[in-house]
Design an enzyme around this catalytic site. Structure first.
Site, PDB file in Angstrom:
ATOM      1  N   ASP A   9       0.827  -1.208   0.000  1.00 47.58           N
ATOM      2  CA  ASP A   9       0.000   0.000   0.000  1.00 47.58           C
ATOM      3  C   ASP A   9       0.863   1.261   0.000  1.00 47.58           C
ATOM      4  OD1 ASP A   9      -2.345   1.484   0.090  1.00 47.58           O
ATOM      5  OD2 ASP A   9      -3.187   0.369   1.778  1.00 47.58           O
ATOM      6  N   ASP A  62     -10.701   1.795  -3.683  1.00 48.48           N
ATOM      7  CA  ASP A  62     -11.294   1.456  -2.385  1.00 48.48           C
ATOM      8  C   ASP A  62     -12.809   1.438  -2.470  1.00 48.48           C
ATOM      9  OD1 ASP A  62      -9.005   1.045  -1.036  1.00 48.48           O
ATOM     10  OD2 ASP A  62      -8.989   2.944   0.037  1.00 48.48           O
TER      11      ASP A  62
HETATM   12  C1  DGJ Z   1      -5.895   1.835   1.753  1.00 49.87           C
HETATM   13  C2  DGJ Z   1      -6.256   0.648   0.906  1.00 49.87           C
HETATM   14  O1  DGJ Z   1      -6.684   1.081  -0.346  1.00 49.87           O
HETATM   15  C3  DGJ Z   1      -7.287  -0.181   1.624  1.00 49.87           C
HETATM   16  O2  DGJ Z   1      -7.711  -1.235   0.817  1.00 49.87           O
HETATM   17  C4  DGJ Z   1      -6.720  -0.664   2.926  1.00 49.87           C
HETATM   18  O3  DGJ Z   1      -5.669  -1.560   2.679  1.00 49.87           O
HETATM   19  C5  DGJ Z   1      -6.251   0.506   3.749  1.00 49.87           C
HETATM   20  N1  DGJ Z   1      -5.377   1.369   3.006  1.00 49.87           N
HETATM   21  C6  DGJ Z   1      -5.564   0.044   4.989  1.00 49.87           C
HETATM   22  O4  DGJ Z   1      -5.051   1.068   5.718  1.00 49.87           O
END
Ligand code: DGJ
Length: 721
Positions: free
Chosen positions: A454, A521
């Protein structure tokens, strides 16, 4: 011949690039359709027709567009190379020095020297068998003295003809990535930049120029993509005087800040590879060429893409072994093949304000390490994945306390936090070793199959504290690439997902060392239909993580039917982001049937040609995948919202073989779809024993697709007989 200059033709995938090795600088005399075997007289005519006129109130001689246009060509547009001799001149005159042509490899290297300053530029064109032209430029300082050359920008540029009158590119924000925007190519520069230290949620992604009204299936199109994950820029530009005999230019490259790259004698700057794609078959033609190219890579994931459950939206930071074991159990019963433990497992990470940087398992939450969970996952025959955010740090972490000099920020202060976090300078050798060491140790200890990598903030003032606060996005990006490459070298079976606040780092640079992207997301299928449809403009479905979210979306709070969510997740590397333990028996049965359907169809979905329908009704989305031999296809017919017409009417199913007969079945494993009408006759048959139709009728005349209620989708599956 009117020219004694060598003419080099690269051909591949129906595309050709023809370069005249003219002095002092070569020029491109054609990029677009393969013109076939050109004899001497054709080449002669092509060269002559590449000579522009000398316009009034301009240079006395006609102005050509060279392969490396700068002011030395009286070029007043964006230069291919900008830079300055430190404490000296910004002017460099590159002159053709040599070339290397490898016809079999489809490669042409052109080397140009700037005698005045001792600079050497090499432009490499590589046109592959899919029609994708990769352009790589290097600039080397070969001077003997002390001269430092500060590189300003190196931009790969190709010409566009008069008929390329419209552009399409993308923008976006968190939870709405790859939002298309379209307009006329006017005089002036359409410049799109990312100064966010990553390709970004608002990445231009693919800047496409096309003939009037181009769409998924029609029109001539020219596109550019920068394979780079740091700062970058894209442009389409039209000057009043044109660009040689062309109307405008299309280009992309890395965006460098002043002083970011300074070349000492013997040093070289390698610009990121920029891909150019031409097609006369609309946007699907472009995506087809790109997908075929990506699928042919040695590193392309070839094993069946495992149905994945990611824990994030099920538990967030609330890591409790018993809860997670119940989730793992439910996942295994529906047919999940990979479990990914998301954010929250490491020291001090009880929420998003702390912990980043301390990559050790939190002993309070996980007193026995991750083993109990890993064992539960493995006992059920599933793979185990773990979330990391290696480039980031919270100031309260032990790492930040012990190594404030490792933070990528100006020495006199760290600036604004984003999500309470800062960036770690991976270009610092000790920081790089430390982070790599922690990840490597955990991968080895638990036999981790998969990392969700991430990156949840933009980079601002990315100063290298260990190097006079010099701008550091370029080095940070290269250090990240080195780390990914090294991890892959040490753990060849390890798969890595590129995630950045959702889909904020989707580019061919990161995908050269990762195995899929997290598209967004936002799991709301209404939004996802568009996000995935446009993400697939560049990359094939197997590289796009697409998960089924909860009934009420966590980002939009829209409530949608399970069948619509499942139909949407099917067109990607499918997974589940919801808390399965909250689903009813009936819903779990549907998810189980979906899992089996995904496993049945993934060989088709992950190897076939993506086809998208051009529809008058903007609320309808037709997405299909047709096998490369055209014997099988699956289509999703989705309705995002209502629209005025009562009937959808006949819609052509693209990509089918007109000479084949197909049996169509509705795949109802996703559960009930709600229709806004009584179904047409063919659909009643397709929902029963099947409906037989030729590709000529289904693809040529079309079938009356049903008008669905809002936020619904059906899946139709065609097999040839
Ligand atoms: C951002 C990501 O896009 C999410 O899917 C998740 O992993 C969160 N970060 C976790 O902090």
């Amino acid at each position: 011949m009117n020219t004694t200059n060598p003419i080099i033709t690269l051909r591949g995938g129906g595309t050709a690039l023809i370069v005249e090795l003219a002095h002092p600088r070569p020029r491109i005399i054609h990029w677009g359709a393969d013109l076939g075997d050109l004899g001497a007289s054709d080449l002669d005519a092509l060269v002559t027709s590449a000579d522009p006129s000398a316009t009034h109130n301009s240079t006395d001689e006609p102005r050509d567009l060279t392969i490396l246009p700068t002011e030395a060509d009286a070029w007043s547009g964006t230069p291919a190379i900008e830079g300055v001799v430190r404490d000296g001149s910004p002017y460099a005159r590159f002159v053709l020095a040599s070339h290397r042509f490898d016809e079999a490899a489809g490669e042409l290297d052109v080397t140009l020297r700037d005698e005045r300053n001792g600079l050497v530029a090499t432009v490499r064109y590589r046109l592959d068998r899919f029609g994708v032209l990769d352009v790589g430029t290097t600039v080397a300082n070969e001077s003997d003295g002390e001269m430092v050359y500060d590189v300003g920008a190196v931009t790969a540029l190709l010409p566009l003809p008069d008929r390329a009158t419209e552009y399409l590119d993308f923008t976006g924000k968190w939870s709405r990535e790859r939002s298309p925007q379209r307009g006329a190519i006017d005089l002036g520069t359409r410049l799109r930049e990312s100064r966010r230290g990553r390709s970004s949620l608002d990445s231009p992604y693919l800047l496409i120029a096309g003939t009037h009204g181009f769409d998924f299936r029609n029109g001539e199109v020219w596109a550019v993509h920068a394979g780079w994950s740091g700062n970058q820029r894209y442009l389409v530009e039209q000057l009043p005087e044109g660009a040689g005999v062309f109307r405008s230019i299309l280009g992309a490259g890395e965006l460098l800040l002043p002083g970011e790259v300074g070349l000492r004698p013997g040093e070289c700057y390698q610009a990121p590879e920029v891909s150019f794609i031409w097609s006369n078959a609309g946007l699907d033609g472009l995506s087809g060429a790109l997908h075929r190219k990506l699928r042919a890579r040695d590193t392309h994931p070839r094993s069946p893409r495992p149905l994945t459950l990611n824990t994030w939206e099920a538990v967030y930071f609330d890591h409790d072994l018993a809860t997670l074991e119940r989730l793992v159990d439910a996942a295994s019963r529906v047919g999940v093949e990979r479990i990914v433990l998301d954010d929250g497992w490491f020291a001090g990470r009880r929420n998003d304000t702390n912990g980043l940087g301390d990559w050790i398992v939190d002993t309070e939450v996980w007193p026995d390490g991750l083993w109990p969970l890993v064992d539960a996952v493995r006992e059920k025959g599933m793979q185990f994945g773990l979330w990391f955010e290696p480039e980031m740090v919270n100031l309260g972490s032990r790492l930040a306390q012990e190594h404030p000099d490792w933070i990528l920020a100006p020495s006199d202060g760290v600036g604004a936090a984003i999500r309470h976090q800062y960036v770690l300078n991976l270009a610092h050798p000790d920081a790089w070793e430390h982070i790599l060491g922690r990840i490597d140790a955990l991968v080895a200890e638990y036999g981790i199959d998969y990392i969700k990598w991430d990156h949840n903030r933009e980079l601002h003032e990315a100063a290298l504290r260990n190097d006079r606060d010099r701008a550091g996005v370029h080095e940070q990006t290269l250090a990240l690439y080195r780390m990914l490459d090294e991890l892959k070298r040490r753990h060849p079976a390890l798969e890595i997902e590129s995630c950045a606040s959702g889909g904020g780092r989707v580019d061919l640079g990161i995908l050269a060392r990762t195995d899929r992207v997290w598209a967004s997301d936002c799991n709301d299928p209404v939004e996802r239909q568009n996000i995935q449809r446009w993400t697939a403009q560049l990359i094939p479905l197997e590289l796009i993580g697409s998960h089924v979210g909860a009934e009420e979306s966590h980002t939009t709070h829209r409530v949608t039917a399970l069948s619509f969510r499942l139909a949407t997740a099917l067109f990607g590397h499918a997974g589940i982001e919801a808390d399965l333990t909250r689903l009813s028996r009936e819903e779990l049965d549907t998810v189980t049937a979906f899992a089996a359907l995904y496993k049945e169809l993934r060989p088709l979905l992950h190897s076939g040609d993506l086809v998208r329908g051009d529809l008058a009704d903007q609320e309808s989305v037709l997405t299909g995948v047709v096998s490369t031999d055209r014997s099988e296809a699956v289509f999703s017919w989705a309705r995002l919202g209502t629209s005025a017409p009562a009937q959808s009417g006949r819609v052509r199913l693209p990509g089918l073989d007109p000479d084949r007969g197909y049996r169509i079945r509705v795949r109802d494993e996703i559960g009930r779809t709600s229709l806004h009408e009584n179904p047409p006759a063919w659909l009643v048959q397709a929902a029963g024993d099947g409906f037989s139709v030729s590709g000529r009728v289904a693809g040529g005349a079309g079938l009356p697709l049903p008008t669905l209620d809002a936020q619904q989708a059906i899946l139709i599956h065609l097999t040839s007989h």
